[in-house]
Design a protein around this motif. Structure first.
Motif, mmCIF file in Angstrom:
data_model
loop_
_atom_site.group_PDB
_atom_site.id
_atom_site.type_symbol
_atom_site.label_atom_id
_atom_site.label_comp_id
_atom_site.label_asym_id
_atom_site.label_seq_id
_atom_site.Cartn_x
_atom_site.Cartn_y
_atom_site.Cartn_z
ATOM 1 N N VAL A 58 69.302 28.699 95.043
ATOM 2 C CA VAL A 58 70.260 28.003 94.434
ATOM 3 C C VAL A 58 71.434 27.568 94.901
ATOM 4 C CG1 VAL A 58 71.910 28.186 92.399
ATOM 5 C CG2 VAL A 58 69.797 28.565 91.857
ATOM 6 N N PHE A 59 72.030 28.483 95.762
ATOM 7 C CA PHE A 59 73.042 28.086 96.832
ATOM 8 C C PHE A 59 72.963 27.987 98.147
ATOM 9 C CE2 PHE A 59 74.685 30.849 93.324
ATOM 10 C CZ PHE A 59 75.771 30.014 92.909
ATOM 11 N N MET A 60 71.631 27.583 98.452
ATOM 12 C CA MET A 60 71.057 27.168 99.573
ATOM 13 C C MET A 60 71.335 25.719 99.641
ATOM 14 S SD MET A 60 68.160 29.637 100.767
ATOM 15 C CE MET A 60 68.182 31.311 100.727
ATOM 16 N N PRO A 61 71.024 24.749 100.721
ATOM 17 C CA PRO A 61 71.032 23.525 100.742
ATOM 18 C C PRO A 61 70.356 22.562 99.942
ATOM 19 C CG PRO A 61 71.722 24.345 102.940
ATOM 20 C CD PRO A 61 71.134 25.462 102.084
ATOM 21 N N ALA A 121 76.299 21.565 93.819
ATOM 22 C CA ALA A 121 75.695 20.631 95.011
ATOM 23 C C ALA A 121 77.238 19.937 95.488
ATOM 24 C CB ALA A 121 74.957 19.458 94.645
ATOM 25 N N PRO A 122 78.230 19.662 94.759
ATOM 26 C CA PRO A 122 79.546 19.273 95.474
ATOM 27 C C PRO A 122 80.208 20.318 96.253
ATOM 28 C CG PRO A 122 79.542 18.737 93.111
ATOM 29 C CD PRO A 122 78.178 19.371 93.344
ATOM 30 N N GLU A 123 79.805 21.419 95.996
ATOM 31 C CA GLU A 123 80.404 22.480 96.931
ATOM 32 C C GLU A 123 79.400 22.571 98.236
ATOM 33 O OE1 GLU A 123 83.240 24.391 96.725
ATOM 34 O OE2 GLU A 123 83.668 23.189 94.991
ATOM 35 N N ILE A 124 78.140 22.193 97.973
ATOM 36 C CA ILE A 124 77.245 22.379 99.214
ATOM 37 C C ILE A 124 77.724 21.189 100.151
ATOM 38 C CG2 ILE A 124 75.033 22.016 99.877
ATOM 39 C CD1 ILE A 124 74.158 23.567 97.261
ATOM 40 N N ILE A 125 77.942 20.003 99.442
ATOM 41 C CA ILE A 125 78.125 18.798 100.375
ATOM 42 C C ILE A 125 79.433 18.846 101.010
ATOM 43 C CG2 ILE A 125 78.545 16.221 99.964
ATOM 44 C CD1 ILE A 125 76.398 16.273 97.837
ATOM 45 N N LYS A 126 80.662 19.680 100.165
ATOM 46 C CA LYS A 126 81.976 19.752 100.875
ATOM 47 C C LYS A 126 81.724 20.460 102.220
ATOM 48 C CE LYS A 126 86.057 22.086 99.873
ATOM 49 N NZ LYS A 126 86.945 22.863 98.743
ATOM 50 N N VAL A 141 77.285 26.318 106.840
ATOM 51 C CA VAL A 141 77.156 26.201 105.330
ATOM 52 C C VAL A 141 76.786 27.385 104.598
ATOM 53 C CG1 VAL A 141 75.996 25.026 103.651
ATOM 54 C CG2 VAL A 141 76.655 23.748 105.536
ATOM 55 N N ASN A 142 76.161 28.462 105.019
ATOM 56 C CA ASN A 142 75.819 29.560 104.232
ATOM 57 C C ASN A 142 75.969 30.736 105.292
ATOM 58 O OD1 ASN A 142 73.243 27.637 102.793
ATOM 59 N ND2 ASN A 142 74.646 28.966 101.559
ATOM 60 N N PRO A 143 77.119 31.138 105.722
ATOM 61 C CA PRO A 143 77.488 32.145 106.470
ATOM 62 C C PRO A 143 76.887 33.543 105.988
ATOM 63 C CG PRO A 143 79.383 30.937 105.807
ATOM 64 C CD PRO A 143 78.298 30.520 104.992
ATOM 65 N N PRO A 144 76.788 34.432 106.946
ATOM 66 C CA PRO A 144 76.529 35.887 106.351
ATOM 67 C C PRO A 144 77.728 36.420 105.479
ATOM 68 C CG PRO A 144 77.039 35.836 108.737
ATOM 69 C CD PRO A 144 76.750 34.538 108.296
#
Length: 649
Positions: free
Chosen positions: A517-520, A550-555, A567-570
């Motif tokens: 879900v919170f991956m790209p 998705a807007p947060e992912i694109i941001k 985009v997805n840090p540890p």
């Protein structure tokens, strides 16, 4: 050495270990100051010869030269570098950066014929955690748990090593980067090298054994913390994307034929698949037509018995709201005539030094295929023109590009370009060629291609839970790719690929979807209606949640193009000093403000969640928590994804 140069050096005697013979009981340590700095080099020998990088009186890092020694003093060169003569070469030390944020030293030497210099450093387990390194099938995180020996560091099929950036980072703020021209082999945690990571250079296959000059060059950096070290490495080595991929691929799911249908596809299967997606009420980014659409492997022509009118099919799919992408590979099978003979006669296939193109991939027998030679400019043009033709004739929007690793080539290949980069330039040239087809492109191999605005797909995952290429390694591989400078990660099929006649269970499918879900991006092949109505409803909930975020992912995509931040840090990214967060492998961030903590254990309906410092609102209950703290036994039944949002003050 002149008097002025001697002023930078100081020498003093230290005692050796009592267990050593008398002849070895004195070892001279030498400390030498880089001009106009407070950075020193100190060399010494007790059990083994070593050098240390120091800032003032503080030792920043100790590196052991496993099979080298020198009684010589470091010599200050006119350039401000230091040189150390050993019996067979000269090692040069360059101070690249020295400021409040980072100390950075470059270490280089020429490798004499027949030798294999090896430099090692202590992993400092369990006090220090390590990140980066290669993509791996059983992908542990942090990566100090991996064991490697005489491991050639190139992209290869073995262990799903589609990404092989020569970069390591640790929780103390140290980084190591090995330059591409080094024929790099790795030792890590193998007997004799316990608790060590060792770099060595050897003129041996799979590298070019005919290079006139072999070099061994690496960089040592020490910063205030891991985040500062990584951002310095991004600017200095890894680079960052110039643009970001297609936004619809972020917001809405990709639907692939591969895991569900494997090679049993044709026009009627595709039409039925698309109708089911629409009728079940799911959105789409595109439908991806995977393996076995060609007349033969490498033809790049549609098989009429399966797809009698591809343009009509794609027109109809587009009328239903689908874009259409097509699976592509870089091979030509020998039985694919006249394409094979034509490519061979034109010199478009990779040959070994005996003029033999024979190789093998997963859709051929032994020595029954050839690999297209993307290191030749004319071949890149030829291949691209053929793809453009099938786009026009078939109404194809874009492509999923498979393979690209170096290990598919014949042994000892003849490649073009800078031979010191052999064989890694094959991956680079392939990805750069196919990446030109736009923002819908996905690849699964990467080599110094962090600047490209395309998705890099995680290599095929199995429908398993654990470290055996299962669900947990989806998270750890994504983290590794982000920390190697590839923030646009395309997770593999939801539920895995179902290999060995082992499709995902309902539980595994839904937990896998939640992890995505919170991956790209979301990529389905197994579908919710393979299971039951409850699965459909739960799936719709999380597909919608992904679209909502998705807007947060694109941001974060856009920020990656500006700064190179992941985009997805540890989890430790929000507080690099947090020793608990440094070892967390089953949680991750979206940007700096969202924590995902999916359930990744079979049968679990609770999990422990760690929150780093800050105020975090529970995305399910709206309860606010002050970190750092553990939430023990957080309730997470099958329709709940634990996630937390930073409270904005």
């Amino acid at each position: 050495m002149g008097i002025a140069k001697l002023l930078f050096a100081s020498a003093f005697v230290t005692l050796c270990l009592n267990s050593l013979p008398a002849s070895s009981c004195q070892s001279v340590e030498q400390r030498f100051k880089f001009p106009n700095s407070d950075v020193y080099l100190r060399t010494g020998r007790s059990t083994q010869f070593h050098y240390q990088v120091m800032k003032g009186s503080k030792i920043l890092k100790t590196i052991t030269l496993e099979n080298a020694f020198s009684d010589a003093k470091l010599e200050l060169l006119d350039s401000g570098s230091y040189a150390l003569k050993t019996p067979d070469t000269t090692i040069t030390f360059d101070l690249i950066a020295n400021n409040d944020n980072v100390v950075h030293v470059r270490v280089s030497r020429t490798v004499p014929t027949g030798s294999q210099p090896m430099d090692c450093f202590d992993l400092d387990i369990p006090n220090t955690h390590w990140y980066g390194g290669p993509e791996f099938k059983d992908h542990y995180w942090p990566v100090e748990k991996q064991t490697l020996t005489n491991f050639s560091y190139v992209t290869k099929e073995f262990e799903n090593m589609g990404v092989a950036e020569r970069y390591w980072l640790n929780s103390k703020g140290e980084f190591y980067y090995v330059e591409d021209a080094t024929p790099l082999f790795i030792e890590q945690n193998f007997p004799g090298y316990e608790n060590k990571l060792c770099f060595s250079a050897l003129s041996a296959l799979p590298f070019n054994t005919r290079a006139e000059k072999v070099t061994f060059v690496y960089h040592v950096g020490v910063a205030r913390n891991a985040k500062d070290a990584h951002m310095y490495a991004v600017k200095k080595f890894l680079s960052h994307p110039v643009e970001h991929p297609d936004e619809r691929m972020v917001a809405q799911p990709i639907w692939s034929t591969w895991a569900l249908y494997k090679r049993d596809i044709n026009e009627s299967v595709i039409r039925a698949f698309a109708d089911e997606i629409v009728n079940k009420g799911f959105k789409n980014s595109q439908i991806e037509i995977d393996d076995d659409w060609e007349d033969c492997y490498g033809a790049l022509t549609f098989r009429q018995s399966k797809f009698p009118d591809m343009k009509k099919l794609t027109d109809d799919l587009k009328a239903k709201g689908f874009r259409v992408t097509l699976w592509i590979h870089p091979f030509i099978n020998k039985n694919c005539e006249p394409t094979y003979t034509d490519a061979l006669n034109k010199g478009y296939l990779i040959l070994d030094h005996n003029g033999n193109p024979d190789t093998q991939w997963w859709n051929s027998g032994t020595n029954e295929a050839a690999y297209v030679d993307f290191t030749k400019p004319e071949v890149r043009t030829w291949f691209s023109d053929r793809l453009k033709k099938i786009q026009e004739e078939g109404g194809i929007d874009s492509f999923k590009f498979d393979a690209g690793e170096t290990s598919w080539m014949p042994d000892d290949p003849v490649l073009q370009g800078d031979l010191s980069l052999s064989p890694t330039q094959m991956t680079r040239d392939y990805v750069r060629t196919v990446g030109a087809f736009g923002p819908l492109v996905e690849v699964r191999a990467a080599q110094n291609t962090q600047d490209m605005p395309i998705f890099v797909r995680i290599v095929d995952k199995d429908s398993e839970w654990g470290w055996n290429n299962g669900l947990i390694t989806l998270i750890t591989t994504m983290l590794q790719m982000n920390m190697n400078g590839y923030p646009f990660v395309l997770p593999d099929m939801i539920g895995g690929n179902g290999y060995d006649d082992k499709p995902p269970t309902k539980e595994l499918f839904l937990r896998w979807l939640q992890a995505n879900v919170f991956m790209p991006s979301l990529q389905f092949s197994y579908v919710p209606w393979n299971f039951d109505d409850e699965t459909i409803e739960i799936s719709k909930k999380f597909v919608q949640m992904h679209e909502d975020f998705a807007p947060e992912i694109i941001k974060r995509f856009k920020l990656a193009t500006e700064t190179g931040e992941p985009v997805n840090p540890p989890l430790w990214w929000v507080d690099p000093s947090d020793q608990v967060a440094q070892s967390v492998y089953d949680q991750f961030l979206l940007g700096d403000d969202i924590i995902a903590a999916p359930v990744v254990q079979e049968g679990a309906v609770v999990r422990d969640v760690y929150l780093p410092k800050g105020e975090w609102k529970d995305g399910n209950t709206n309860e606010v928590h002050e970190g750092p703290k553990w939430l023990m036994a957080y309730k997470a039944p099958l329709d709940v994804l634990p996630h937390f949002l930073r409270v904005q003050n």
